[in-house]
Design a protein around this motif. Structure first.
Motif, PDB file in Angstrom:
ATOM      1  N   TRP A  62      24.405   4.788 -21.468  1.00 15.92           N
ATOM      2  CA  TRP A  62      23.324   4.178 -20.695  1.00 15.92           C
ATOM      3  C   TRP A  62      22.510   3.272 -21.603  1.00 15.92           C
ATOM      4  CZ3 TRP A  62      20.918   8.742 -17.380  1.00 15.92           C
ATOM      5  CH2 TRP A  62      21.918   9.243 -16.530  1.00 15.92           C
ATOM      6  N   LYS A  92      20.925   4.489 -15.402  1.00 11.32           N
ATOM      7  CA  LYS A  92      22.150   5.096 -14.851  1.00 11.32           C
ATOM      8  C   LYS A  92      22.737   4.134 -13.805  1.00 11.32           C
ATOM      9  CE  LYS A  92      23.922   8.943 -12.128  1.00 11.32           C
ATOM     10  NZ  LYS A  92      23.690  10.326 -11.636  1.00 11.32           N
ATOM     11  N   LEU A  93      21.871   3.614 -12.944  1.00 11.02           N
ATOM     12  CA  LEU A  93      22.334   2.697 -11.900  1.00 11.02           C
ATOM     13  C   LEU A  93      22.827   1.370 -12.496  1.00 11.02           C
ATOM     14  CD1 LEU A  93      19.638   3.236  -9.117  1.00 11.02           C
ATOM     15  CD2 LEU A  93      21.755   4.497  -9.520  1.00 11.02           C
ATOM     16  N   HIS A 134      24.142   0.912 -15.449  1.00 14.12           N
ATOM     17  CA  HIS A 134      25.434   1.147 -16.099  1.00 14.12           C
ATOM     18  C   HIS A 134      26.532   1.270 -15.050  1.00 14.12           C
ATOM     19  CE1 HIS A 134      28.429   2.529 -18.913  1.00 14.12           C
ATOM     20  NE2 HIS A 134      28.573   3.672 -18.260  1.00 14.12           N
ATOM     21  N   ARG A 135      26.224   1.982 -13.991  1.00 10.93           N
ATOM     22  CA  ARG A 135      27.213   2.148 -12.922  1.00 10.93           C
ATOM     23  C   ARG A 135      27.540   0.804 -12.277  1.00 10.93           C
ATOM     24  NH1 ARG A 135      25.978   6.546  -8.356  1.00 10.93           N
ATOM     25  NH2 ARG A 135      24.485   5.047  -7.528  1.00 10.93           N
ATOM     26  N   GLY A 136      26.523  -0.007 -12.128  1.00  4.49           N
ATOM     27  CA  GLY A 136      26.733  -1.323 -11.518  1.00  4.49           C
ATOM     28  C   GLY A 136      27.610  -2.225 -12.371  1.00  4.49           C
ATOM     29  N   CYS A 150      29.514  -1.334 -15.196  1.00  4.76           N
ATOM     30  CA  CYS A 150      30.748  -0.771 -15.734  1.00  4.76           C
ATOM     31  C   CYS A 150      31.494   0.167 -14.799  1.00  4.76           C
ATOM     32  CB  CYS A 150      30.441  -0.049 -17.048  1.00  4.76           C
ATOM     33  SG  CYS A 150      29.672  -1.157 -18.266  1.00  4.76           S
ATOM     34  N   GLY A 151      30.933   0.435 -13.630  1.00  4.49           N
ATOM     35  CA  GLY A 151      31.632   1.270 -12.644  1.00  4.49           C
ATOM     36  C   GLY A 151      31.478   2.748 -12.903  1.00  4.49           C
ATOM     37  N   LYS A 160      30.564   2.916 -23.759  1.00  5.53           N
ATOM     38  CA  LYS A 160      29.993   2.185 -22.620  1.00  5.53           C
ATOM     39  C   LYS A 160      30.967   1.128 -22.118  1.00  5.53           C
ATOM     40  CE  LYS A 160      26.112  -0.632 -21.042  1.00  5.53           C
ATOM     41  NZ  LYS A 160      25.476   0.278 -20.081  1.00  5.53           N
ATOM     42  N   ARG A 207      27.645  -1.418  -6.016  1.00  6.18           N
ATOM     43  CA  ARG A 207      28.217  -0.347  -6.820  1.00  6.18           C
ATOM     44  C   ARG A 207      27.112   0.374  -7.595  1.00  6.18           C
ATOM     45  NH1 ARG A 207      33.085  -1.817 -10.772  1.00  6.18           N
ATOM     46  NH2 ARG A 207      31.512  -2.758 -12.130  1.00  6.18           N
ATOM     47  N   GLY A 208      26.155  -0.395  -8.074  1.00  2.00           N
ATOM     48  CA  GLY A 208      25.059   0.202  -8.827  1.00  2.00           C
ATOM     49  C   GLY A 208      24.196   1.113  -7.980  1.00  2.00           C
ATOM     50  N   GLY A 237      27.145   3.478  -5.675  1.00  4.01           N
ATOM     51  CA  GLY A 237      28.264   4.128  -6.363  1.00  4.01           C
ATOM     52  C   GLY A 237      29.614   3.636  -5.873  1.00  4.01           C
TER      53      GLY A 237
END
Lengths: 303, 303, 303, 303
Positions: A193, A295-296, A298-300, A302-303, B112, C299-300, C303
């Protein structure tokens, strides 16, 4: 760009003057489907409510939060979550005839905006942080895997807890005040993150904490001790801390925050001898907001 | 939102891997009509160029900056200013077979993004800060009324300057490293810059400085000393510091930044015994960027 | 906030004056691991390069793009991707003595920034769009599931393609110009991209396309025809279009863009009789940037 | 970045589900010292309140707005302005058992967020625009030099006003609906607002208007007519329009917006035969917000 909002994906906007009719906030970007209700948020607010001990201001607001949007049948909808606390106890009279108080941000505020709102410290008052705590309560839902706990570790330069009660009584009766240092530990943050260079996790934690009323210093991991150490002695050099190069490493993240002594010396009635005492829930909330946001992010990316 | 950009009105975006073909930046939002040329920027870069003393890495890049857009006949046009430095001295070979180095951000970066760029620390390298210094050079044009000066005030816990040379030699020969503390003073900042709550001047200075490679702590004014003081003793309580309630007061703004000891112990050749020594120009640049940004923000909202 | 950047998660910053030494861009927020090399980007640039037919300006730039950062061994690293095109053919002399040309944005630009950059239309020139096309090439990597194709559907009010060549010849020899309408279709966009209210997919497509030089109108789906229809006749009312309530529905997204006639009438040499002819690659690029940005946003948050 | 906020310097965040307890907004970045009270805002809301004629839904909400922060003694303080309208008339029962209605954004919304909020169209309902109108009321205070007026110019393809009443009655009794086109003119905008490339004034007006519920097309100046014209005929080519190269020219700015026919055919009770009829105040509000934002942006960058 918003000068009164905080965050990238998970964004907190707060509003409200301390002695206006209400204070509130809007949290947007929260993922849908998370369980959220008023008792959840209220619990965190109650941990900071003034009037729970002799060491904090005896104002009797119940600080009841209402959630006005963004949930349906107890779960977040993914749309903006508006929360509000009506200001029951104004007691504006106490503040109406005061000259600008040094360290209370009135003079600078006045010069910037062209007038002074005498209604009790306006937004620069510590009560505004109630909405940050509310925002932090929502943020925690996004990061259930993370545990965040903050506590006072020093008061007035003293690390021995057994002395604190006495020091606070002295300060109170002598119309003096004390600084405090709060340490917040976040565990369970996975690796990855934070984004290098300008959305570095440590930089954003620093901004979040330095933005808390009365904070004058923020350090991560060893902090200033690392600035005074040799590599051969330093834990920072020997093993990764919780954040390296702006990205979380999977290890515990430790943030330490310095609160200056309050400057309301001699006003009586509303004298907090140590504003830092109420700082722990606010520090936790800001840390939660930053971690959830990342967290969001990173998810956005890098998936 | 940009995870690799910094600022609100005056925005800096940097790019480039340390051992890629070049590094660069884009500064946008700069007011038009300001005198800007390459020598102006080069001057600030030369103050940080490696190879100027035995205490910094002997890499021989001339670090010549080019301005590729945003100026016309020596003045800013108001459009984005792109600057670039070609990487002359790569010496990638030195780094090609290294395992992740603790504290050098490779492991977290790898996790990451899914791979490791072995070309010399990638963006997490200290050379990336060259573009921040370039950005800071442009920012200074926006705030000619402000003087910004940073200097090392402590090395390895020692405040006595006469001891530093000796300590650095010891560290170098012993393959050890030293932390450092840098103090930056900004004078001439008028009252009123900064926006309360989330664009507080101190919070943004904290983020800007904590984002510098190897920084572990930031304090404003009395900082952690205020966290350990009593109101009756504290300068923060007695008289306004340079920033109060997130807004500048007209007084000097003092920022102190703690650099951890570098963790390149024993690699030889490219061993910086104290990365903090080169930190002063970078801290000045980040402070300049934040102040310039806030001058424009204030002018925009309040005229 | 950045006034010269575009996007939320996937952000494009462009720089460069048409007749300055180079033009470039930085794309940041791109996910790591995507295959990216110069030929991939060059291919999209070549589709818009001037000099490929008698109907576009005979400037002979090869427009060779270089990727300066953000990739390693042919894949994106997740860090900012800088791209640049050196300006080979300046021919500034042609423009040095011109008065402000109506519709070429000089007068407004001059008034805003305080001077006029006579070097050929500055940033308002169509060549700046080269970097948007480059940015769009990167964006396409993020959305391989989406197919984006734009084409001219009307020139000077005429939908019959067989008449176009003749109309363009007439316009060229008569020193006149023609408007054009371009239609772009995106298929394969899954349901759920776009965030209601202020990051509506259609609003952002509108901004992206209206921001293209010479564009005066943007419509989605039935567009202005829906504004003139009855519900009983309207496709928009009978079945969902590609975007509903600002969120993608899974159906084809159709965007139509109106380019005004160019106002370079009678200047000779550099006369584009119909700037819209080169608009298709640019419209595709902007649509790609918006869709990619929204894929990452969705996605962010969700999810 | 905020997916539920709009603007750069002057930022509007809205919240609230149509059938939740309330709807509200926060406007931040407003300059201090401007006269603002509830009657000022209420006046603009009353211009759009449903129930004023047979052609709009007979819901009887009084839509009373409250200002909860950001003002003191009738003037803006420069801090966030929170406004709220309690939802008096819910009538949720009418909507509780409906399947997703085509064109009403339920299916896409459902897929994105994972569930459907049956309480009446949630945020995608036209009532949400009340808070945009409130935000626009504040924005107008920032730009007293500008006059903004919008009006319906076409209903169902018919420009002759004398036919409208009849067409609306037919549509109502036939359970049909009609599209509409609204034209908004802003005069008094000085030269120089807007920033070239990505904060172009026309691009931002396009986004603002396309984001209004039911809008399918936006054009500036001659719009699509320019796309169908020759330069020798086109007003856009002959003389500057209100916006050129993304910057205001000092001339009138004309924006035209196409509203699709509403898709609530046959539901009875709450049938708006032409949602465009209520569009004018909303279009004015969005235009005001964009212009005010750009006035502050321009002042910030250029002084």
């Amino acid at each position: 760009m918003s000068i009164n909002s905080f965050g990238h994906m998970l964004r907190l906007t707060t509003w409200g003057e301390s002695h206006g009719p209400a204070i509130g906030c809007v949290v947007d970007g929260c993922p849908p489907g998370l369980e959220l209700d008023e008792p959840w948020v209220q619990r965190f607010l109650d941990a900071r409510r003034p009037g729970t001990s002799k060491n904090v201001s005896p104002r009797q607001e119940p600080d009841r939060v209402r959630i006005l949007s963004g949930t349906y049948e107890g779960r977040t909808t993914g749309t903006p979550i508006a929360m509000m606390i009506d200001n029951v106890d104004a007691r504006s009279a106490d503040y109406s005839n005061l000259p600008p108080r040094p360290g209370h941000a009135d003079a600078a505020y006045d010069a910037k905006y062209g007038f002074r709102d005498p209604r009790g410290g306006g937004r620069a008052s510590a009560r505004e942080t109630a909405m940050r705590v509310a925002g932090g309560a929502v943020a925690r839902l996004v990061i259930p895997e993370v545990n965040i706990a903050a506590a006072v570790v020093e008061i007035g330069g003293e690390q021995d807890e057994s002395r604190w009660e006495e020091m606070l009584d002295e300060a109170r009766s002598g119309s003096d005040s004390l600084g405090a240092i709060i340490e917040c530990v976040a565990t369970g943050v996975p690796i990855g993150w934070g984004a290098p260079i300008y959305a570095k996790l440590d930089a954003e934690l620093a901004a979040a904490c330095m933005g808390i009323n009365a904070v004058k210093g923020v350090e991560i991991g060893e902090g200033f001790a690392a600035g005074r150490a040799r590599g051969s002695e330093s834990m920072e050099a020997k093993k990764a801390s919780g954040i390296d190069g702006g990205i979380s490493t999977g290890k515990a993240i430790v943030v330490r925050v310095a609160f200056k002594p309050t400057s309301s010396i001699g006003i009586g009635g509303r004298h907090d001898p140590c504003v830092g005492i109420r700082g722990a829930p606010v520090v936790e909330a800001m840390v939660a907001l930053v971690l959830a946001d990342h967290k969001l992010l990173h998810r956005g990316q890098c998936g």
